[in-house]
Enzyme design. Structure first.
Site, short mmCIF file in Angstrom:
data_model
loop_
_atom_site.label_atom_id
_atom_site.label_comp_id
_atom_site.label_asym_id
_atom_site.label_seq_id
_atom_site.Cartn_x
_atom_site.Cartn_y
_atom_site.Cartn_z
N ARG A 1 0.94 -1.24 0.05
CA ARG A 1 0.13 -0.17 0.11
C ARG A 1 0.98 1.31 -0.11
O ARG A 1 0.56 2.15 -0.51
CB ARG A 1 -1.20 0.00 1.14
CG ARG A 1 -2.06 -1.17 1.13
CD ARG A 1 -2.74 -1.15 2.18
NE ARG A 1 -1.92 -1.55 3.45
CZ ARG A 1 -2.57 -1.58 4.70
NH1 ARG A 1 -3.71 -1.19 5.00
NH2 ARG A 1 -1.95 -2.13 5.65
N ASN B 1 -6.41 -3.22 1.53
CA ASN B 1 -6.19 -4.66 1.67
C ASN B 1 -7.64 -5.25 1.60
O ASN B 1 -8.37 -4.63 2.41
CB ASN B 1 -5.44 -5.05 3.04
CG ASN B 1 -3.93 -4.80 2.83
OD1 ASN B 1 -3.33 -4.66 1.67
ND2 ASN B 1 -3.24 -4.90 4.02
#
EC number: 3.6.1.7
Length: 91
Positions: free
Chosen positions: A19, A37
């Protein structure tokens, strides 16, 4: 022309800093949106920007880095979001 994609990234993409990797690339290519996620061990990205920049962003995402190993990317165009100013990690 501004475009927006919903992107599902499969592979070794959780627990490896993906990320933050995506957020950094988004800054490089002037992309706004989100990265999150998912429970199925994939990562979901909504990315918006100029088409040429989105293509570069996706190419870099696909390459991954020494920690990230992308096996597949599924991307589809979705409507653009007005007034979005940044690329955020969603928890």
């Amino acid at each position: 022309m501004m475009e927006r994609y919903l992107i599902k990234v499969l592979g070794r993409v959780q627990g490896v800093g993906f990320r933050y990797f995506a957020q950094s690339l988004a800054g490089t290519y002037s992309i706004t949106g989100t990265v999150k996620n998912c429970e199925d061990a994939t990562v979901r990205i909504e990315a918006q920007g100029e088409e040429k920049n989105l293509n570069k962003f996706l190419a870099e995402i696909r390459k991954g880095n020494r920690f990230v190993k992308v096996e597949d990317i599924v991307a589809k165009k979705i409507p653009t979001a007005d007034n979005e100013k940044s690329f955020k990690i969603v928890y």
